[in-house]
Design a protein around this motif. Structure first.
Motif, PDB file in Angstrom:
ATOM      1  N   VAL A 166      -2.492   5.093  73.106  1.00  0.00           N
ATOM      2  CA  VAL A 166      -3.791   4.399  72.983  1.00  0.00           C
ATOM      3  C   VAL A 166      -4.543   3.955  74.370  1.00  0.00           C
ATOM      4  CG1 VAL A 166      -3.159   3.182  70.873  1.00  0.00           C
ATOM      5  CG2 VAL A 166      -2.652   2.292  72.881  1.00  0.00           C
ATOM      6  N   ALA A 167      -5.708   4.408  74.518  1.00  0.00           N
ATOM      7  CA  ALA A 167      -6.557   4.050  75.596  1.00  0.00           C
ATOM      8  C   ALA A 167      -7.835   3.582  75.064  1.00  0.00           C
ATOM      9  CB  ALA A 167      -6.514   5.324  76.636  1.00  0.00           C
ATOM     10  N   VAL A 168      -8.804   3.111  76.352  1.00  0.00           N
ATOM     11  CA  VAL A 168     -10.145   2.733  76.229  1.00  0.00           C
ATOM     12  C   VAL A 168     -10.838   3.636  77.456  1.00  0.00           C
ATOM     13  CG1 VAL A 168     -11.373   0.653  76.287  1.00  0.00           C
ATOM     14  CG2 VAL A 168      -9.359   0.666  75.365  1.00  0.00           C
ATOM     15  N   ASN A 169     -12.064   3.679  76.883  1.00  0.00           N
ATOM     16  CA  ASN A 169     -12.854   4.597  77.956  1.00  0.00           C
ATOM     17  C   ASN A 169     -13.328   3.452  78.913  1.00  0.00           C
ATOM     18  OD1 ASN A 169     -14.815   3.079  76.614  1.00  0.00           O
ATOM     19  ND2 ASN A 169     -16.009   4.821  76.152  1.00  0.00           N
ATOM     20  N   ASN A 170     -14.034   4.204  80.061  1.00  0.00           N
ATOM     21  CA  ASN A 170     -14.248   3.396  81.116  1.00  0.00           C
ATOM     22  C   ASN A 170     -15.457   2.423  80.840  1.00  0.00           C
ATOM     23  OD1 ASN A 170     -12.582   4.591  82.965  1.00  0.00           O
ATOM     24  ND2 ASN A 170     -14.102   6.322  83.404  1.00  0.00           N
ATOM     25  N   ASP A 171     -16.456   2.626  79.991  1.00  0.00           N
ATOM     26  CA  ASP A 171     -17.265   1.773  79.221  1.00  0.00           C
ATOM     27  C   ASP A 171     -16.885   0.638  78.387  1.00  0.00           C
ATOM     28  OD1 ASP A 171     -19.103   3.288  80.826  1.00  0.00           O
ATOM     29  OD2 ASP A 171     -19.657   4.507  79.026  1.00  0.00           O
ATOM     30  N   ALA A 172     -15.621   0.875  78.083  1.00  0.00           N
ATOM     31  CA  ALA A 172     -15.024  -0.301  77.340  1.00  0.00           C
ATOM     32  C   ALA A 172     -15.743  -0.101  75.877  1.00  0.00           C
ATOM     33  CB  ALA A 172     -14.991  -1.533  77.978  1.00  0.00           C
ATOM     34  N   THR A 173     -16.182   0.826  75.469  1.00  0.00           N
ATOM     35  CA  THR A 173     -17.075   0.886  74.193  1.00  0.00           C
ATOM     36  C   THR A 173     -16.359   1.715  73.170  1.00  0.00           C
ATOM     37  OG1 THR A 173     -18.284   2.680  74.950  1.00  0.00           O
ATOM     38  CG2 THR A 173     -19.056   0.578  75.414  1.00  0.00           C
ATOM     39  N   ALA A 174     -15.069   2.351  73.493  1.00  0.00           N
ATOM     40  CA  ALA A 174     -14.765   3.199  72.412  1.00  0.00           C
ATOM     41  C   ALA A 174     -12.843   3.041  72.641  1.00  0.00           C
ATOM     42  CB  ALA A 174     -14.990   4.792  72.546  1.00  0.00           C
ATOM     43  N   PHE A 175     -12.420   2.969  71.572  1.00  0.00           N
ATOM     44  CA  PHE A 175     -10.852   2.916  71.650  1.00  0.00           C
ATOM     45  C   PHE A 175     -10.001   4.207  70.998  1.00  0.00           C
ATOM     46  CE2 PHE A 175      -6.915   1.748  69.041  1.00  0.00           C
ATOM     47  CZ  PHE A 175      -6.212   1.091  70.091  1.00  0.00           C
ATOM     48  N   TYR A 176      -9.393   4.884  71.789  1.00  0.00           N
ATOM     49  CA  TYR A 176      -8.662   6.216  71.285  1.00  0.00           C
ATOM     50  C   TYR A 176      -7.520   6.247  71.128  1.00  0.00           C
ATOM     51  CZ  TYR A 176     -13.199   8.100  73.522  1.00  0.00           C
ATOM     52  OH  TYR A 176     -14.367   8.291  73.867  1.00  0.00           O
ATOM     53  N   THR A 177      -6.813   6.697  69.947  1.00  0.00           N
ATOM     54  CA  THR A 177      -5.520   6.745  69.569  1.00  0.00           C
ATOM     55  C   THR A 177      -5.042   8.110  69.381  1.00  0.00           C
ATOM     56  OG1 THR A 177      -5.699   4.796  68.695  1.00  0.00           O
ATOM     57  CG2 THR A 177      -3.637   5.931  67.889  1.00  0.00           C
ATOM     58  N   LEU A 178      -4.030   8.707  69.977  1.00  0.00           N
ATOM     59  CA  LEU A 178      -3.408   9.891  69.836  1.00  0.00           C
ATOM     60  C   LEU A 178      -2.047   9.776  69.089  1.00  0.00           C
ATOM     61  CD1 LEU A 178      -3.292  13.268  71.385  1.00  0.00           C
ATOM     62  CD2 LEU A 178      -1.226  12.207  71.313  1.00  0.00           C
ATOM     63  N   THR A 179      -1.731  10.583  67.985  1.00  0.00           N
ATOM     64  CA  THR A 179      -0.460  10.308  67.423  1.00  0.00           C
ATOM     65  C   THR A 179       0.241  11.609  67.222  1.00  0.00           C
ATOM     66  OG1 THR A 179      -1.146   8.212  66.581  1.00  0.00           O
ATOM     67  CG2 THR A 179       0.687   9.390  65.460  1.00  0.00           C
ATOM     68  N   VAL A 180       1.316  11.734  67.672  1.00  0.00           N
ATOM     69  CA  VAL A 180       2.175  13.099  67.480  1.00  0.00           C
ATOM     70  C   VAL A 180       3.157  12.706  66.280  1.00  0.00           C
ATOM     71  CG1 VAL A 180       3.560  14.955  68.468  1.00  0.00           C
ATOM     72  CG2 VAL A 180       1.608  13.708  69.656  1.00  0.00           C
ATOM     73  N   VAL A 181       3.348  13.360  65.278  1.00  0.00           N
ATOM     74  CA  VAL A 181       4.156  13.187  64.130  1.00  0.00           C
ATOM     75  C   VAL A 181       5.180  14.047  63.797  1.00  0.00           C
ATOM     76  CG1 VAL A 181       4.654  12.233  61.538  1.00  0.00           C
ATOM     77  CG2 VAL A 181       2.507  11.637  63.325  1.00  0.00           C
ATOM     78  N   ALA A 182       6.390  14.030  63.502  1.00  0.00           N
ATOM     79  CA  ALA A 182       7.264  15.137  63.206  1.00  0.00           C
ATOM     80  C   ALA A 182       8.535  14.409  62.452  1.00  0.00           C
ATOM     81  CB  ALA A 182       7.626  15.916  64.426  1.00  0.00           C
ATOM     82  N   PRO A 183       9.179  15.131  61.718  1.00  0.00           N
ATOM     83  CA  PRO A 183      10.665  14.717  61.044  1.00  0.00           C
ATOM     84  C   PRO A 183      11.357  14.456  62.088  1.00  0.00           C
ATOM     85  CG  PRO A 183       9.637  16.354  59.817  1.00  0.00           C
ATOM     86  CD  PRO A 183       8.664  16.608  60.991  1.00  0.00           C
ATOM     87  N   ALA A 184      12.286  13.386  62.089  1.00  0.00           N
ATOM     88  CA  ALA A 184      13.271  12.867  62.973  1.00  0.00           C
ATOM     89  C   ALA A 184      14.237  13.816  63.251  1.00  0.00           C
ATOM     90  CB  ALA A 184      13.968  11.657  62.374  1.00  0.00           C
ATOM     91  N   SER A 185      14.433  14.737  62.365  1.00  0.00           N
ATOM     92  CA  SER A 185      15.366  15.819  62.537  1.00  0.00           C
ATOM     93  C   SER A 185      14.986  16.897  63.497  1.00  0.00           C
ATOM     94  CB  SER A 185      15.623  16.471  61.352  1.00  0.00           C
ATOM     95  OG  SER A 185      14.619  17.032  60.456  1.00  0.00           O
ATOM     96  N   GLU A 186      13.812  17.044  63.739  1.00  0.00           N
ATOM     97  CA  GLU A 186      12.971  18.036  64.463  1.00  0.00           C
ATOM     98  C   GLU A 186      13.118  17.510  65.834  1.00  0.00           C
ATOM     99  OE1 GLU A 186      11.948  21.002  63.481  1.00  0.00           O
ATOM    100  OE2 GLU A 186      11.975  20.922  61.442  1.00  0.00           O
ATOM    101  N   TRP A 187      13.217  16.241  66.198  1.00  0.00           N
ATOM    102  CA  TRP A 187      13.366  15.605  67.482  1.00  0.00           C
ATOM    103  C   TRP A 187      14.266  15.847  67.960  1.00  0.00           C
ATOM    104  CZ3 TRP A 187       9.026  13.445  70.100  1.00  0.00           C
ATOM    105  CH2 TRP A 187       7.852  13.221  69.519  1.00  0.00           C
ATOM    106  N   GLU A 188      15.524  16.145  67.383  1.00  0.00           N
ATOM    107  CA  GLU A 188      17.002  16.276  67.815  1.00  0.00           C
ATOM    108  C   GLU A 188      16.903  17.639  68.565  1.00  0.00           C
ATOM    109  OE1 GLU A 188      19.728  16.007  64.648  1.00  0.00           O
ATOM    110  OE2 GLU A 188      18.970  13.837  64.162  1.00  0.00           O
ATOM    111  N   ARG A 189      16.063  18.509  68.235  1.00  0.00           N
ATOM    112  CA  ARG A 189      16.233  19.906  69.144  1.00  0.00           C
ATOM    113  C   ARG A 189      15.491  19.772  70.246  1.00  0.00           C
ATOM    114  NH1 ARG A 189      12.886  23.313  64.815  1.00  0.00           N
ATOM    115  NH2 ARG A 189      12.983  24.623  66.902  1.00  0.00           N
ATOM    116  N   SER A 190      16.221  19.924  71.479  1.00  0.00           N
ATOM    117  CA  SER A 190      15.631  19.476  72.769  1.00  0.00           C
ATOM    118  C   SER A 190      14.321  20.324  73.036  1.00  0.00           C
ATOM    119  CB  SER A 190      16.581  20.014  73.902  1.00  0.00           C
ATOM    120  OG  SER A 190      17.077  21.369  73.773  1.00  0.00           O
ATOM    121  N   ASP A 191      14.176  21.616  72.774  1.00  0.00           N
ATOM    122  CA  ASP A 191      12.993  22.336  73.065  1.00  0.00           C
ATOM    123  C   ASP A 191      11.962  21.939  72.247  1.00  0.00           C
ATOM    124  OD1 ASP A 191      14.330  23.371  70.644  1.00  0.00           O
ATOM    125  OD2 ASP A 191      13.657  25.280  70.623  1.00  0.00           O
ATOM    126  N   TYR A 192      12.035  21.362  70.941  1.00  0.00           N
ATOM    127  CA  TYR A 192      10.787  21.036  70.181  1.00  0.00           C
ATOM    128  C   TYR A 192      10.441  19.458  70.631  1.00  0.00           C
ATOM    129  CZ  TYR A 192       8.205  21.227  65.966  1.00  0.00           C
ATOM    130  OH  TYR A 192       6.877  21.599  65.198  1.00  0.00           O
TER     131      TYR A 192
END
Length: 342
Positions: free
Chosen positions: A301-327
């Motif tokens: 989460v981040a706010v722009n320099n003008d403090a007029t917009a709120f940005y949220t980036l979300t990365v989602v994946a099954p927990a089992s996929e995160w166990e693979r080091s390359d993924y």
């Protein structure tokens, strides 16, 4: 004295005309006198075979000393000098071309290969260039840099795996929102008004092969999305959320796993990234009540320099996929690359 010297000469001349019988008699007597006058060989003299061998060696030496056939003259030395310009022009003329034409053809072929990313040559070339330089040139928007390509939105940018595709459902919903139908009834409860209350991502991407015929992700378990909340005034993360830990717990309790939703969220990590305009990054695990596998998420989460917009980036994946080091590295690369541009 003159008479004595001439007698042998006359005898010698006359002997050549003597008859055969007389000559033989004289020859025999002469031979006997010659043999009697020769010394008798002693025991110290060399054998006949030795004499013959010496004579043979002498004859061989004489033959070796005789001049042999002259060898052929050596080939002329090879010149190391480069061919003259006249020779080069003659070769070009024989081929029906010119140095200028060859240069332009090579330049054109190189340009086509780079523009078309032939055999990934452009991507490999961009990998050798620093990432910030490539980002500033906008080249990674059109050509993948290694295994990632860049996505740009209004005021933000991030990278995704080169094989990921845009979510067509999000793009369709955004297009429908831009094309607002006329509301002749002036009612506030029509379909468009209810659609406006829904929160739509500004961008969404995911792996290919997980969309149905309508272009909607069937599982939706692996994706990345960006939500932009505008119309704010003097907004700041410390004022609205507090510190990273406090802000993460608030979002999990209110937005991600509210009471009665059947979901349970567990915070794994939270910190502030000062290199990205003091953005907050949260990592958490979400367990669902419908028996689906748990999801592991990273939100920035981040706010722009003008403090007029709120940005949220979300990365989602099954927990089992995160166990693979390359993924795991691939998903974390997406979150780490997210930053605001304005």
């Amino acid at each position: 004295m003159k008479t004595a010297l001439c007698v042998p000469l006359m005898l010698g001349v006359a002997s050549s005309f003597t008859p055969i019988g007389v000559a033989s008699t004289r020859g025999a007597s002469t031979a006997s006198r010659s043999l009697s006058s020769q010394p008798t060989p002693s025991s110290d003299s060399q054998p006949v075979d030795s004499v013959n061998h010496s004579q043979n060696e002498a004859s061989v030496d004489v033959e070796d000393e005789s001049p042999s056939q002259a060898p052929p003259p050596p080939p002329p030395p090879v010149s190391n000098l480069p061919p003259s310009s006249n020779d080069f022009k003659a070769v070009m003329a024989a081929l029906g071309t010119s140095p200028r034409r060859i240069f332009l053809s090579t330049l054109s072929a190189s340009g086509i290969a780079l523009a078309g990313n032939f055999l990934g040559v452009t991507s490999r070339f961009l990998t050798a260039v620093p990432e910030d330089v490539v980002e500033a040139s906008y080249l990674d928007t059109y050509f993948p840099r290694g295994n990632f390509k860049r996505c740009r939105g209004q005021g933000y940018t991030f990278v995704i795996p080169s094989e990921w595709l845009a979510d067509t459902f999000v793009e369709l919903a955004k297009a429908q929102r831009r094309i607002q139908p006329l509301d002749y009834s002036m009612s506030s409860g029509n379909a468009y008004s209810s659609n406006r209350k829904q929160t739509l991502p500004d961008a969404a991407y995911g792996p290919p092969g997980r969309l149905n015929q309508k272009g909607v992700s069937e599982s939706g378990d692996t994706n990345v999305s960006v939500i932009v909340t505008g119309g704010l005034n003097n907004f700041s993360l410390p004022k609205a959320l507090g510190g990273p830990q406090e802000g993460a717990e608030y979002l999990l309790r209110v937005s991600i796993a509210p009471e009665g939703s059947g979901r349970r969220a567990t915070l794994l990590n939270a910190f502030e990234d000062e290199s990205r305009s003091k953005a907050y990054q949260f990592e958490y695990l979400v367990e669902r009540s419908n028996g689906a596998p748990p999801l592991r998420n990273i939100s920035v989460v981040a706010v722009n320099n003008d403090a007029t917009a709120f940005y949220t980036l979300t990365v989602v994946a099954p927990a089992s996929e995160w166990e693979r080091s390359d993924y795991d590295a691939k998903l974390r690369k997406i979150a780490q690359s997210f930053h605001l541009t304005g």
